[in-house]
Design a protein around this motif. Structure first.
Motif, short mmCIF file in Angstrom:
data_model
loop_
_atom_site.label_atom_id
_atom_site.label_comp_id
_atom_site.label_asym_id
_atom_site.label_seq_id
_atom_site.Cartn_x
_atom_site.Cartn_y
_atom_site.Cartn_z
N CYS A 112 0.84 -1.20 0.00
CA CYS A 112 0.00 0.00 0.00
C CYS A 112 0.88 1.25 0.00
O CYS A 112 1.90 1.31 0.68
N ILE A 113 0.46 2.21 -0.77
CA ILE A 113 1.18 3.48 -0.89
C ILE A 113 0.55 4.42 0.13
O ILE A 113 -0.63 4.77 0.02
N VAL A 114 1.33 4.87 1.11
CA VAL A 114 0.77 5.49 2.31
C VAL A 114 1.06 6.99 2.36
O VAL A 114 2.19 7.44 2.11
N TYR A 115 0.02 7.73 2.70
CA TYR A 115 0.12 9.17 2.93
C TYR A 115 0.48 9.41 4.39
O TYR A 115 -0.27 9.03 5.29
N THR A 116 1.63 10.03 4.62
CA THR A 116 2.14 10.14 5.99
C THR A 116 1.67 11.38 6.74
O THR A 116 1.83 11.45 7.95
N ASN A 117 1.07 12.33 6.04
CA ASN A 117 0.70 13.58 6.69
C ASN A 117 -0.70 13.46 7.32
O ASN A 117 -1.60 14.25 7.05
N GLN A 118 -0.88 12.47 8.16
CA GLN A 118 -2.14 12.24 8.84
C GLN A 118 -1.89 11.39 10.08
O GLN A 118 -0.82 10.80 10.24
N VAL A 144 -2.28 -1.77 7.17
CA VAL A 144 -1.74 -2.11 5.86
C VAL A 144 -0.22 -2.22 5.94
O VAL A 144 0.41 -1.76 6.89
N ALA A 145 0.35 -2.84 4.91
CA ALA A 145 1.81 -2.93 4.77
C ALA A 145 2.25 -1.98 3.68
O ALA A 145 1.54 -1.78 2.68
N SER A 146 3.43 -1.40 3.83
CA SER A 146 3.87 -0.41 2.85
C SER A 146 5.39 -0.35 2.77
O SER A 146 6.08 -0.43 3.79
N ASN A 147 5.89 -0.19 1.53
CA ASN A 147 7.31 0.13 1.35
C ASN A 147 7.49 1.43 0.58
O ASN A 147 8.58 1.72 0.11
N TYR A 148 6.37 2.18 0.44
CA TYR A 148 6.45 3.49 -0.23
C TYR A 148 5.50 4.45 0.47
O TYR A 148 4.28 4.23 0.52
N ARG A 149 6.07 5.52 1.00
CA ARG A 149 5.29 6.50 1.75
C ARG A 149 5.69 7.91 1.31
O ARG A 149 6.83 8.15 0.92
N SER A 150 4.75 8.83 1.43
CA SER A 150 5.04 10.22 1.09
C SER A 150 4.05 11.13 1.81
O SER A 150 2.94 10.72 2.16
N ASN A 151 4.49 12.38 2.01
CA ASN A 151 3.60 13.38 2.61
C ASN A 151 2.90 14.21 1.55
O ASN A 151 2.29 15.24 1.86
N LEU A 165 2.00 10.15 -4.30
CA LEU A 165 1.31 8.86 -4.18
C LEU A 165 0.64 8.48 -5.50
O LEU A 165 0.68 7.32 -5.92
N LYS A 166 0.05 9.45 -6.14
CA LYS A 166 -0.59 9.18 -7.43
C LYS A 166 0.43 8.71 -8.46
O LYS A 166 0.19 7.74 -9.20
N ASP A 167 1.58 9.38 -8.52
CA ASP A 167 2.64 8.98 -9.45
C ASP A 167 3.09 7.54 -9.18
O ASP A 167 3.32 6.75 -10.11
N ALA A 168 3.21 7.20 -7.90
CA ALA A 168 3.64 5.84 -7.54
C ALA A 168 2.59 4.81 -7.96
O ALA A 168 2.92 3.72 -8.44
N ALA A 169 1.32 5.16 -7.77
CA ALA A 169 0.26 4.23 -8.18
C ALA A 169 0.27 4.04 -9.69
O ALA A 169 0.13 2.92 -10.19
N LEU A 170 0.44 5.11 -10.44
CA LEU A 170 0.50 5.01 -11.90
C LEU A 170 1.68 4.16 -12.36
O LEU A 170 1.61 3.47 -13.37
N ALA A 171 2.77 4.20 -11.59
CA ALA A 171 3.97 3.43 -11.94
C ALA A 171 3.88 1.97 -11.51
O ALA A 171 4.82 1.20 -11.74
N GLY A 172 2.76 1.59 -10.86
CA GLY A 172 2.60 0.19 -10.48
C GLY A 172 3.24 -0.19 -9.17
O GLY A 172 3.46 -1.38 -8.89
N VAL A 173 3.53 0.80 -8.31
CA VAL A 173 4.18 0.50 -7.03
C VAL A 173 3.25 -0.23 -6.08
O VAL A 173 3.68 -1.09 -5.30
N GLY A 174 1.96 0.11 -6.11
CA GLY A 174 1.03 -0.52 -5.19
C GLY A 174 -0.33 0.11 -5.23
O GLY A 174 -0.71 0.75 -6.22
N ILE A 175 -1.07 -0.05 -4.12
CA ILE A 175 -2.43 0.48 -4.01
C ILE A 175 -2.40 1.76 -3.20
O ILE A 175 -1.82 1.81 -2.10
N ALA A 176 -3.01 2.79 -3.73
CA ALA A 176 -3.03 4.09 -3.06
C ALA A 176 -4.45 4.48 -2.71
O ALA A 176 -5.39 4.18 -3.45
#
Length: 312
Positions: free
Chosen positions: A189-195, A214-221, A226-237
């Motif tokens: 899961c692609i995680v939003y950290t600013n919350q 959830v489990a995550s190896n990609y996080r951003s504030n 997060l949208k870019d990572a989802a488009l690149a196939g990193v995971g679920i956002a």
């Protein structure tokens, strides 16, 4: 009659050249006008007005005094008008804060339109994904998304922003689509950290909410990251619908959980105090509420200003 009122009476006498006319204008008696002029002359120690049975004229001292007093009255009227404009919200400075992606897409264009309606009002727009201290940063009004928790602020709900869990077709083809929220543990899961509690994702369960870790190896504030990572196939956002609707319609992203719904995030205008809310803030909040009510993505408009316990 105080000194300022005496000066006002004197200026009117100088301009109307008639005690009786000034008395009618000011809705006072003619003796009251005469008494005001006499008191002013006595205080100054000089004769300002020459009186006879048929006319009133200024002395040399009176003409000089009139020029200065007329300027004083003019400056005072201008000051009154300025304060009146400030109290009506049409002058001064309005400091607005908003999160970056939402601010760029929905707030900034509307701030420009608001400025066009109030050209004498200066506006500072601060786009920042970190919640600012409104008092310390001198922010008049901030637009915030999600759950609010900062105590002592006042909030007006502008609407709700539906969220959706999305992933690229490539990711879902390789990993499979989760059938239930609990299946997310087997996904990245692609995680939003600013919350608060970013690893806890909530989902609707009838009238209730349930959360999964959830489990995550990609996080951003930043939501755009997060949208870019989802488009690149990193995971679920987990992203707002307004941010990914175009990509979903284009087939670049797909809803990852079928008909499982995520709770919408509230959109609020917040400001420091309910006491003496500046007119410029009221004008801006009313404007934004009317503007956002026409956006199809946003739901649940309310029109009352209220104290709200906040958690962001």
């Amino acid at each position: 009659m105080d000194k300022l009122m005496q000066i006002r009476v004197f200026v009117r006498v100088a301009e109307r050249a008639s005690f009786s006319a000034v008395a009618r204008d000011l809705q006072v008696s003619q003796p009251a006008v005469s008494k005001a002029i006499t008191a002013l002359e006595r205080a100054l120690g000089v004769r300002l007005v020459s009186r006879n049975t048929r006319s009133v004229s200024l002395t040399e001292a009176g003409r000089s005094y009139y020029e200065r007093c007329r300027q004083i009255i003019s400056d005072l009227e201008e000051a009154d008008a300025t304060v009146g404009n400030l109290s009506s919200g049409t002058m001064g400075v309005l400091n607005v804060a908003a999160p970056v992606p939402f601010g760029l897409m929905f707030i900034s264009p509307r701030v420009v339109r608001f400025k066009g309606l109030h050209p004498s009002l200066a506006i500072n727009l601060d786009l920042n994904d970190q919640p600012l201290n409104l008092v310390e940063q001198n922010i008049d009004v901030a637009i915030r998304l999600g759950h609010l928790k900062t105590p002592g602020l006042v909030a007006r709900k502008l609407g709700e922003s539906p969220f959706v869990a999305v992933a690229s077709p490539e990711y879902l083809s390789s990993r499979g689509a989760p059938e239930t929220p609990e299946n997310l543990i087997a996904h990245n899961c692609i995680v939003y950290t600013n919350q608060v509690n970013p690893m806890e994702w909530a989902f609707k369960d009838g009238a209730d909410l349930r959360s999964v870790t959830v489990a995550s190896n990609y996080r951003s504030n930043n939501l755009l990251a997060l949208k870019d990572a989802a488009l690149a196939g990193v995971g679920i956002a987990r992203l707002p619908l307004w941010m990914v609707d175009t990509e979903i319609k284009a087939g670049l992203l797909r809803p990852a959980l079928g008909k499982v719904q995520l709770p919408a995030f509230g959109i609020h205008a917040v400001f420091p105090s309910a006491q003496q809310i500046p007119a410029k803030v009221k004008l801006f909040v009313e404007f934004m509420q009317d503007e956002l009510s026409s956006v199809s993505y946003f739901l649940g408009m309310q029109r009352s200003i209220k104290h709200t316990p906040m958690d962001n």
